[in-house]
Design a protein around this motif. Sequence first.
Motif, PDB file in Angstrom:
ATOM      1  N   THR A  55       0.834  -1.195   0.000  1.00 30.79           N
ATOM      2  CA  THR A  55       0.000   0.000   0.000  1.00 30.79           C
ATOM      3  C   THR A  55       0.872   1.249   0.000  1.00 30.79           C
ATOM      4  OG1 THR A  55      -0.111   0.176   2.429  1.00 30.79           O
ATOM      5  CG2 THR A  55      -1.727  -1.259   1.363  1.00 30.79           C
ATOM      6  N   GLY A  56       0.249   2.380  -0.244  1.00 34.15           N
ATOM      7  CA  GLY A  56       0.922   3.657  -0.104  1.00 34.15           C
ATOM      8  C   GLY A  56       1.521   4.208  -1.390  1.00 34.15           C
ATOM      9  N   TYR A  57       2.231   5.320  -1.219  1.00 33.28           N
ATOM     10  CA  TYR A  57       2.790   6.060  -2.353  1.00 33.28           C
ATOM     11  C   TYR A  57       3.712   5.207  -3.208  1.00 33.28           C
ATOM     12  CZ  TYR A  57       1.203  10.511  -0.328  1.00 33.28           C
ATOM     13  OH  TYR A  57       0.433  11.545   0.170  1.00 33.28           O
ATOM     14  N   HIS A  58       4.532   4.361  -2.579  1.00 35.20           N
ATOM     15  CA  HIS A  58       5.552   3.650  -3.354  1.00 35.20           C
ATOM     16  C   HIS A  58       4.975   2.469  -4.126  1.00 35.20           C
ATOM     17  CE1 HIS A  58       8.589   6.289  -1.895  1.00 35.20           C
ATOM     18  NE2 HIS A  58       8.224   6.046  -0.645  1.00 35.20           N
ATOM     19  N   ALA A  59       3.908   1.869  -3.625  1.00 39.68           N
ATOM     20  CA  ALA A  59       3.211   0.861  -4.423  1.00 39.68           C
ATOM     21  C   ALA A  59       2.590   1.504  -5.657  1.00 39.68           C
ATOM     22  CB  ALA A  59       2.138   0.171  -3.573  1.00 39.68           C
ATOM     23  N   ILE A  60       2.009   2.680  -5.483  1.00 43.57           N
ATOM     24  CA  ILE A  60       1.453   3.422  -6.626  1.00 43.57           C
ATOM     25  C   ILE A  60       2.566   3.804  -7.585  1.00 43.57           C
ATOM     26  CG2 ILE A  60       0.220   5.514  -7.315  1.00 43.57           C
ATOM     27  CD1 ILE A  60      -1.134   5.448  -4.521  1.00 43.57           C
ATOM     28  N   GLU A  61       3.665   4.287  -7.037  1.00 43.16           N
ATOM     29  CA  GLU A  61       4.813   4.673  -7.868  1.00 43.16           C
ATOM     30  C   GLU A  61       5.259   3.506  -8.748  1.00 43.16           C
ATOM     31  OE1 GLU A  61       9.465   6.160  -7.220  1.00 43.16           O
ATOM     32  OE2 GLU A  61       8.313   5.273  -5.567  1.00 43.16           O
ATOM     33  N   PHE A  62       5.393   2.323  -8.171  1.00 43.76           N
ATOM     34  CA  PHE A  62       5.807   1.150  -8.946  1.00 43.76           C
ATOM     35  C   PHE A  62       4.802   0.831 -10.041  1.00 43.76           C
ATOM     36  CE2 PHE A  62       5.456  -3.624  -9.111  1.00 43.76           C
ATOM     37  CZ  PHE A  62       6.474  -3.808 -10.039  1.00 43.76           C
ATOM     38  N   LEU A  63       3.531   0.943  -9.740  1.00 41.77           N
ATOM     39  CA  LEU A  63       2.510   0.624 -10.736  1.00 41.77           C
ATOM     40  C   LEU A  63       2.447   1.655 -11.856  1.00 41.77           C
ATOM     41  CD1 LEU A  63      -0.248  -0.730  -8.363  1.00 41.77           C
ATOM     42  CD2 LEU A  63       0.905  -2.019 -10.167  1.00 41.77           C
ATOM     43  N   LEU A  64       2.932   2.848 -11.621  1.00 41.14           N
ATOM     44  CA  LEU A  64       2.962   3.867 -12.669  1.00 41.14           C
ATOM     45  C   LEU A  64       4.264   3.829 -13.476  1.00 41.14           C
ATOM     46  CD1 LEU A  64       1.399   6.934 -10.808  1.00 41.14           C
ATOM     47  CD2 LEU A  64       0.295   5.451 -12.503  1.00 41.14           C
ATOM     48  N   TRP A  65       5.387   3.629 -12.806  1.00 45.42           N
ATOM     49  CA  TRP A  65       6.687   3.672 -13.494  1.00 45.42           C
ATOM     50  C   TRP A  65       7.234   2.288 -13.834  1.00 45.42           C
ATOM     51  CZ3 TRP A  65       5.467   7.995 -10.634  1.00 45.42           C
ATOM     52  CH2 TRP A  65       5.820   9.218 -11.160  1.00 45.42           C
ATOM     53  N   GLY A  66       6.933   1.288 -13.027  1.00 47.88           N
ATOM     54  CA  GLY A  66       7.606   0.008 -13.170  1.00 47.88           C
ATOM     55  C   GLY A  66       9.017   0.080 -12.612  1.00 47.88           C
ATOM     56  N   GLN A  67       9.714  -1.020 -12.683  1.00 43.63           N
ATOM     57  CA  GLN A  67      11.083  -1.060 -12.159  1.00 43.63           C
ATOM     58  C   GLN A  67      12.003  -0.107 -12.915  1.00 43.63           C
ATOM     59  OE1 GLN A  67      11.379  -5.514 -12.629  1.00 43.63           O
ATOM     60  NE2 GLN A  67      12.581  -5.270 -10.745  1.00 43.63           N
ATOM     61  N   ASP A  68      12.936   0.486 -12.192  1.00 46.84           N
ATOM     62  CA  ASP A  68      14.022   1.237 -12.809  1.00 46.84           C
ATOM     63  C   ASP A  68      15.171   0.253 -13.008  1.00 46.84           C
ATOM     64  OD1 ASP A  68      16.098   2.843 -13.604  1.00 46.84           O
ATOM     65  OD2 ASP A  68      15.895   4.292 -11.971  1.00 46.84           O
ATOM     66  N   GLY A  83      17.889   7.422 -16.636  1.00 44.74           N
ATOM     67  CA  GLY A  83      16.529   6.941 -16.837  1.00 44.74           C
ATOM     68  C   GLY A  83      15.887   6.369 -15.596  1.00 44.74           C
ATOM     69  N   ALA A  84      14.564   6.549 -15.524  1.00 42.56           N
ATOM     70  CA  ALA A  84      13.753   6.003 -14.441  1.00 42.56           C
ATOM     71  C   ALA A  84      13.025   4.768 -14.963  1.00 42.56           C
ATOM     72  CB  ALA A  84      12.767   7.055 -13.950  1.00 42.56           C
ATOM     73  N   GLY A  85      12.036   4.296 -14.198  1.00 41.58           N
ATOM     74  CA  GLY A  85      11.209   3.199 -14.677  1.00 41.58           C
ATOM     75  C   GLY A  85      10.464   3.594 -15.941  1.00 41.58           C
ATOM     76  N   ASN A  86      10.142   2.610 -16.759  1.00 48.23           N
ATOM     77  CA  ASN A  86       9.568   2.921 -18.072  1.00 48.23           C
ATOM     78  C   ASN A  86       8.400   1.987 -18.381  1.00 48.23           C
ATOM     79  OD1 ASN A  86       9.390   4.299 -20.534  1.00 48.23           O
ATOM     80  ND2 ASN A  86      10.707   2.821 -21.577  1.00 48.23           N
ATOM     81  N   ARG A  87       7.463   1.890 -17.444  1.00 48.38           N
ATOM     82  CA  ARG A  87       6.293   1.037 -17.675  1.00 48.38           C
ATOM     83  C   ARG A  87       5.480   1.604 -18.842  1.00 48.38           C
ATOM     84  NH1 ARG A  87       3.476  -2.652 -14.668  1.00 48.38           N
ATOM     85  NH2 ARG A  87       4.498  -2.132 -12.689  1.00 48.38           N
ATOM     86  N   PRO A  88       5.081   0.775 -19.824  1.00 47.90           N
ATOM     87  CA  PRO A  88       4.294   1.278 -20.942  1.00 47.90           C
ATOM     88  C   PRO A  88       2.822   1.444 -20.549  1.00 47.90           C
ATOM     89  CG  PRO A  88       4.655  -1.065 -21.202  1.00 47.90           C
ATOM     90  CD  PRO A  88       5.426  -0.661 -19.975  1.00 47.90           C
TER      91      PRO A  88
END
Length: 423
Positions: free
Chosen positions: A172-185, A192-197
């Motif tokens: 839960t929380g900000y970092h779970a959302i962050e992962f779901l938006l960016w994906g792994q870096d 470059g940061a995460g690049n989830r399509p």
Amino acid sequence: MTRFHAAASALALCVATNASAAETPSKADILATYANIAQAKYDDSLIAAKMLQTAVHALIANPSDATLAAAKAAWISARVPYQQTEVYRFGNPIVDEWEGKVNAWPLDEGLIDYVDATYGGPSDENEFAALNVIANPNFTLSGQTIDASQITPELLAETLHEADGIEANVATGYHAIEFLLWGQDLNGHGVGAGNRPWTDYASGADCTGGNCDRRGEYLRAVTDLLVSDLDWMVAQWVEGGDARLALTENEATGVSAILTGMGSLSYGEQAGERMRLGLMLNDPEEEHDCFSDNTHNSHYYDGLGIQNVYLGSYTRIDGTPISGASLSDLITATDPALDAEMKVKLANTMQALGRIKSTAEAGFAYDQMLERGNAGGEALIMGGVNGLIDQTKTIERIVTKLELDQIDFEGSDSLDNPNAVFQ
């Protein structure tokens, strides 16, 4: 863990007699300002999280490059007021016990979704490090079969978060959302940061990563949960709220709570666990916002939160200023030179954190600064670390000046016992 000690001999909070009563703010007024600013910061965090919620719902309803970019921008904006609230941890048990729901890190992201093959699988430390609940509607946890066919806020908060008692199972929380938006870096110390399509949220044949509908369910649930968690915390700081009542129950204890939050965030948490430790390990995963490469902002606004608590001043996200009686006013009335020292050190820290921020925004990301042998990056980070440590020394002097009970500031092996980091 070793703690940074600030001690004095007397039990009561006293002020010097070299200033008139009219010039010396009451402790009650100082605590009221602190609580009012806390309420405003959490309210701003809630407002920003609702904007993020709107953007996330738009992404799920109409996946595209544009809606994904808008959701990412809303996430970054949401971090600005929230990071300024971290100074309320440590001294306020209500906040400290709650904070892990919304800002826990680092996380084993394989618990949530697919990860690169180099990530690895279950380990002795965490059997669920690669659970991938998005791909698995049923799984066994602590000997029980869990029905995760519907991904709900309740499933995330009550079952998955810190599953099996393991702190790295952050669901839960900000970092779970962050992962779901960016994906792994996956860039290591590279650019470059995460690049989830955006197609990870597409329907039908356009779906990438598999289980796009469940990924959308997870993202919706975790964002809705963040909003409800922040709504709860706002209520704790309104007039009659539990956090405000606990703070103001005893004036000396309340002032100690303010200084505990300032010193613990400055020293053990930010200077140590979030900055010095990552530099010692040269690990790009040891950055607070590791998927988005937003760590420079997280560090900056943590520092700003400390500064605005001392000064009793905060500017809301709509531009409305809030200010009132402050610790700075109290120290000015008792020891103007000490107040000037504290202000200078806070300003020096913000200048150092500002250099990290501006350099990252110019293209030299925080994870690049962490690379072994990068002298420029090390100098930037250590500038922030040293500023935070230095200001903690003055916070210690303020505790002594006010003749407060002993305060234990949070420590970090990276600062107190560096050899232990590598054992």
